[in-house]
Design an enzyme around this catalytic site. Structure first.
Site, PDB file in Angstrom:
ATOM      1  N   ASP A 291      -3.496  -0.066  -6.056  1.00  0.00           N
ATOM      2  CA  ASP A 291      -2.130   0.166  -5.568  1.00  0.00           C
ATOM      3  C   ASP A 291      -1.300  -1.107  -5.470  1.00  0.00           C
ATOM      4  OD1 ASP A 291      -3.646  -0.750  -3.464  1.00  0.00           O
ATOM      5  OD2 ASP A 291      -2.906   0.688  -1.997  1.00  0.00           O
ATOM      6  N   ASN A 292      -1.923  -2.271  -5.537  1.00  0.00           N
ATOM      7  CA  ASN A 292      -1.139  -3.514  -5.627  1.00  0.00           C
ATOM      8  C   ASN A 292      -2.055  -4.656  -6.010  1.00  0.00           C
ATOM      9  OD1 ASN A 292      -1.106  -2.843  -2.251  1.00  0.00           O
ATOM     10  ND2 ASN A 292      -2.206  -4.671  -2.911  1.00  0.00           N
TER      11      ASN A 292
ATOM     12  N   CYS B 221       0.803  -1.235   0.000  1.00  0.00           N
ATOM     13  CA  CYS B 221       0.000   0.000   0.000  1.00  0.00           C
ATOM     14  C   CYS B 221       0.829   1.275   0.000  1.00  0.00           C
ATOM     15  CB  CYS B 221      -0.942   0.078   1.196  1.00  0.00           C
ATOM     16  SG  CYS B 221      -1.739  -1.442   1.667  1.00  0.00           S
TER      17      CYS B 221
END
Length: 493
Positions: free
Chosen positions: A267-268, A32
């Site tokens: 974000d991932n 994050c």
């Protein structure tokens, strides 16, 4: 999970089908806070120095505020391009911490600020509304965070000035844990299971020791746990799908849709059972570094898919480019992909590689629930399978070029362990070809990795190994195969 993004109903229809979808979009770090810092600054972690989700790792720290926060792309939009800016949702995991200014701290660059204190929640949270705390309880109709963010976004559209361009960043914690669905979606996806891809529940025997320690096959309880998590994550996304629809519809009603760019990304990535790791992120594999990216907007033809390589460090430069600002006048490492979206670039002239880097975290003491493991590991749940360790520290060159789809990674551990994957032949990364690949390719990749790990700005955008413009000079080889992570570890001034 990236694999099932195609089920995604309204979002795919309203953004992807109305514009361009990128099939090779990656993050600079699969966690994050470092990833969000890369989105905001357009920089790789070794340049923004946010290395994990802790205050000590510079997540929303005073040092981050002093050195990076004033140069984020929203701050540049507001200061240099006259934009009115709006933020709603999860900012950085430690935002609101008492040692970093509390919720009173409103980062420069935002006219309207609605930020979640600390990490992901759905109920019983505090928002910083322009620096004032607003507490929320557990009443669905008033407090469910995804819906609150949607409503505050609609309010911004209603009340903003019509005489200035606007930028909104809406950052839903969903599908992050604790995976609390809206009541109307609690029974959706009841029969859905995590994808049983070829790398599901198998032993990654030729991989870094952290992967080799995963228990294979996983216990039935672990499999149930990860399947349940997979369903719950999907349920939370149904509310995100509604949020996207509400915002797109409101822009349409206001007559602003055709003049607005909308980006949808994450974000991932995330894994659920691949290589017998029950669930988390933080690993170098495709499932953790690859993210959805869809964009619609002026001059972007609908129904496009692009294989061209983009990373989250490119989001800032692209948005600045849209606003007419010169990315070269910033410190950003990424590059604008606006020409790709407008069909002005062909794959032979686009960039061929990006950097992925991650600094592992391990506890100084043994986990009382897993005494046999000893110190140095973390996230050891369920079944004492650890998802992270202090030497799960790696950097990778991720190459996507007309002639190669390759990942080359080095670990900062005693073995200087190397993993290499030919993603064309082996999309599920079952076979580490580090020991069989041509030695010259390894040397060039090692050289390129060291260069990218110390790059800044323009030097991050130089031609990669599979770019026809690449020049390899063996005399420039670094003296040793040693790690250049010193830069990542330097404490910020």
């Amino acid at each position: 999970s990236y694999m099932t993004i195609h089920l995604y109903f309204k979002t795919k229809k309203l953004i992807g089908d109305a514009g361009i979808s990128f099939s090779n979009a990656f993050v600079a770090s699969p966690l994050c806070c470092p990833s969000r810092a890369s989105i905001l600054t357009g920089k790789y972690p070794h340049n923004h120095h946010v290395i994990n989700n802790t205050l000590e790792g510079n997540c929303s720290s005073k040092a981050w505020q002093k050195s990076e926060e004033a140069n984020t792309f929203p701050a540049l939009l507001k200061a240099n391009a006259g934009y009115q800016t709006f933020f709603a949702g999860k900012y950085l995991n430690q935002y609101g911490h008492s040692e970093a200014g509390g919720v009173e701290h409103v980062p420069p660059g935002w006219n309207f600020w609605v930020a979640l204190e600390k990490n992901s929640k759905y109920y019983n949270y505090t928002l910083s509304v322009n620096g004032k705390p607003q507490k929320h309880g557990a009443d669905y109709s008033k407090d469910y965070l995804t819906d609150v963010l949607a409503n505050m976004s609609l309010d911004f559209l209603q009340y903003k000035s019509n005489y200035q361009p606007f930028f909104m960043m809406v950052s839903t914690p969903a599908p992050h844990s604790p995976w609390t669905a809206a009541p109307q979606y609690q029974d959706s996806f009841n029969s859905t299971k995590a994808p049983r891809d070829p790398n599901f529940n198998i032993h990654g025997k030729d991989k870094h020791w952290l992967i080799r320690q995963a228990k294979t096959p996983m216990t039935n309880s672990s499999v149930q746990f990860l399947d349940d998590a997979f369903r719950k994550r999907w349920r939370t996304l149904l509310s995100v799908d509604d949020l996207v629809e509400k915002i797109v519809n409101r822009l349409k009603v206001r007559g602003e849709l055709d003049n607005t760019y909308i980006f949808f990304t994450s974000d991932n990535g995330y894994h659920t059972g691949q290589f017998s790791l029950p669930l988390d992120k933080r690993q170098l594999y495709e499932f953790d570094i690859r993210v959805p990216l869809m964009v619609r907007g002026p001059n972007i033809k609908p129904n496009q898919t692009s294989q061209m390589l983009v990373a989250n460090v490119d989001l800032g430069p692209t948005i600045l480019d849209i606003a007419g600002l010169d990315v070269n006048k910033t410190q950003m490492d990424g590059m604008s992909f606006l020409p790709v979206m407008e069909g002005k670039v062909n794959s032979s002239s686009w960039r061929t590689d990006i950097l992925v880097e991650y600094e592992g975290e391990g506890s100084n003491v043994s986990d009382p629930a897993c005494p046999l493991l000893g110190p140095g590991v973390s996230e050891c749940f369920p079944d004492c399978v650890c998802e992270d360790s202090y030497n799960n520290t790696y950097a990778c060159v991720r190459t996507v070029a007309p002639s190669a789809n390759l990942q080359y990674c080095e670990f900062d551990d005693n073995e200087v362990f190397v993993e290499v994957y030919n993603v064309t032949a082996d999309p599920f990364q079952l076979t580490n070809i580090a020991k069989t690949i041509d030695q010259e390719v390894l040397e060039k990749m090692n050289h390129r990795l060291m260069m990218l790990q110390s790059c800044a700005g323009q030097s991050c955008r130089t031609p990669g190994v599979y770019d026809p413009r690449y020049k390899f000079d063996p005399r420039q080889m670094f003296t040793s195969h040693s790690w250049r992570l010193g830069r990542l570890r330097q404490k910020m001034k």
